[in-house]
Motif scaffolding. Structure first.
Motif, short mmCIF file in Angstrom:
data_model
loop_
_atom_site.label_atom_id
_atom_site.label_comp_id
_atom_site.label_asym_id
_atom_site.label_seq_id
_atom_site.Cartn_x
_atom_site.Cartn_y
_atom_site.Cartn_z
N GLU A 152 0.84 -1.19 0.00
CA GLU A 152 0.00 0.00 0.00
C GLU A 152 0.88 1.24 0.00
O GLU A 152 1.68 1.45 0.91
N GLY A 153 0.73 2.04 -1.03
CA GLY A 153 1.53 3.25 -1.12
C GLY A 153 1.01 4.34 -0.21
O GLY A 153 -0.15 4.72 -0.29
N ASN A 154 1.87 4.83 0.66
CA ASN A 154 1.52 5.95 1.53
C ASN A 154 2.80 6.59 2.05
O ASN A 154 3.90 6.13 1.75
N ALA A 155 2.64 7.66 2.82
CA ALA A 155 3.81 8.41 3.30
C ALA A 155 4.66 7.60 4.27
O ALA A 155 5.83 7.94 4.51
N GLU A 156 4.10 6.52 4.85
CA GLU A 156 4.85 5.70 5.82
C GLU A 156 5.64 4.58 5.15
O GLU A 156 6.31 3.80 5.83
N LEU A 157 5.56 4.46 3.82
CA LEU A 157 6.28 3.39 3.14
C LEU A 157 7.74 3.81 2.96
O LEU A 157 8.13 4.38 1.94
N THR A 158 8.55 3.51 3.95
CA THR A 158 9.98 3.85 3.91
C THR A 158 10.74 2.78 3.13
O THR A 158 10.23 1.66 2.92
#
Length: 297
Positions: free
Chosen positions: A56-62
């Motif tokens: 899931e692509g989101n800002a938390e995908l480090t």
């Protein structure tokens, strides 16, 4: 939305996606939500009999969440040895020759996106203290994005488009959307004509002058399901005018995105659309008839 490895109304995109993957290409599926992007890829992945990894692509995908990490507790005891590395979805896909599916790629942070760009370019990934992991045959990356969503997203760089093939996916036809809703009905089939009107209502949200982003077919699926349950609890048919309106307000008011210049609420716009498809409120129409001169009622 799917059955027997196919997706309703997506035969053309299915063929294009399979050809692109067979040719060794990475792919971006671009279209509004609810157009079957995930369903299409799952059907294709099932037909290829390869591992499937969803991210899931989101800002938390480090980068660490995508690639993996060394188990901190084991590092203290053994040091940085390969057998204590916890594979992330990208490394899993590389090692197994699987399909890595990144949803909402335009929400992924730039540093994480750069990792994906490198893998697409080189077919391998260099992990500090672990070494180089080469992609096994069959590894492909498929990304999805909604080009109309500007909140919390970033513009996709030319570097991504240069390394991928793009398949645009718009909404399916009214007939196909009605078939999708029928397949998702949990109770006895509702009146087909009423179902078609529900689909028409949802489709009108995509063309209304005050709406920036309309509802996907999921709105129609929920509307039909909620109306069925409301009808049972109220002792009236699901097709009852008031039942349908309440179901429409619940199902659609949160899905539509109004233009900033719009001075009305989402509920007001949905009610306007509902009346345009199902007519005015019966009680209001009866009152108007009662006020008519004799002989004209």
């Amino acid at each position: 939305m799917s059955g027997a490895g196919t997706v309703l109304g997506r035969e053309g995109e299915d063929e294009l996606l399979r050809a692109a993957l067979d040719a060794g290409a990475h792919v971006v599926l671009e279209g509004p939500p609810g157009t079957g992007k995930s369903t299409l890829l799952r059907a294709v992945a099932g037909g290829r009999d390869v591992p499937f990894f969803l991210v899931e692509g989101n800002a938390e995908l480090t980068p660490a969440r995508l690639v993996g990490h060394f188990d901190p507790a084991q590092v203290l005891a053994k040091g940085y040895v390969p057998d204590i590395f916890v594979d992330g979805p990208l490394v899993d896909a590389l090692r197994t020759g699987g399909l890595l599916y990144v949803e909402e790629i335009n929400r992924v942070p730039e540093e994480t996106l750069n990792v994906l760009i490198t893998v697409m370019s080189e077919g391998e990934l260099a992990v500090p203290r672990l070494g180089v992991i080469k992609a096994e045959p069959g590894f492909r990356l498929v990304a999805a994005m909604n080009p109309f969503d500007a909140v919390g997203t970033a513009r996709i760089s030319a570097a991504v488009y240069d390394r991928t093939c793009r398949i645009a996916m718009d909404y399916q036809s009214a007939a196909t959307e009605a078939s999708i809703v029928a397949l998702r009905e949990r109770d006895d089939a509702v009146d087909p004509e009423w179902r078609d009107q529900v689909v028409e209502l949802v489709r009108r949200t995509r063309a209304h002058a005050d709406i920036r982003v309309g509802s996907s077919v999921r709105g129609a699926i929920d509307l039909v399901g909620i109306a069925a349950r409301l009808g049972v609890s109220r002792g009236v048919p699901a097709t009852d005018w008031h039942v349908g309106l309440d179901a429409a307000l619940v199902s659609l008011s949160g899905r539509v995105r109004l233009l900033e210049s719009c001075t009305r609420t989402a509920e007001q716009v949905v009610r306007e659309l509902y009346e345009g498809v199902f007519g005015r409120e019966p009680a209001a129409a009866d009152d108007k008839t009662g006020d008519a001169p004799p002989g004209e009622a």
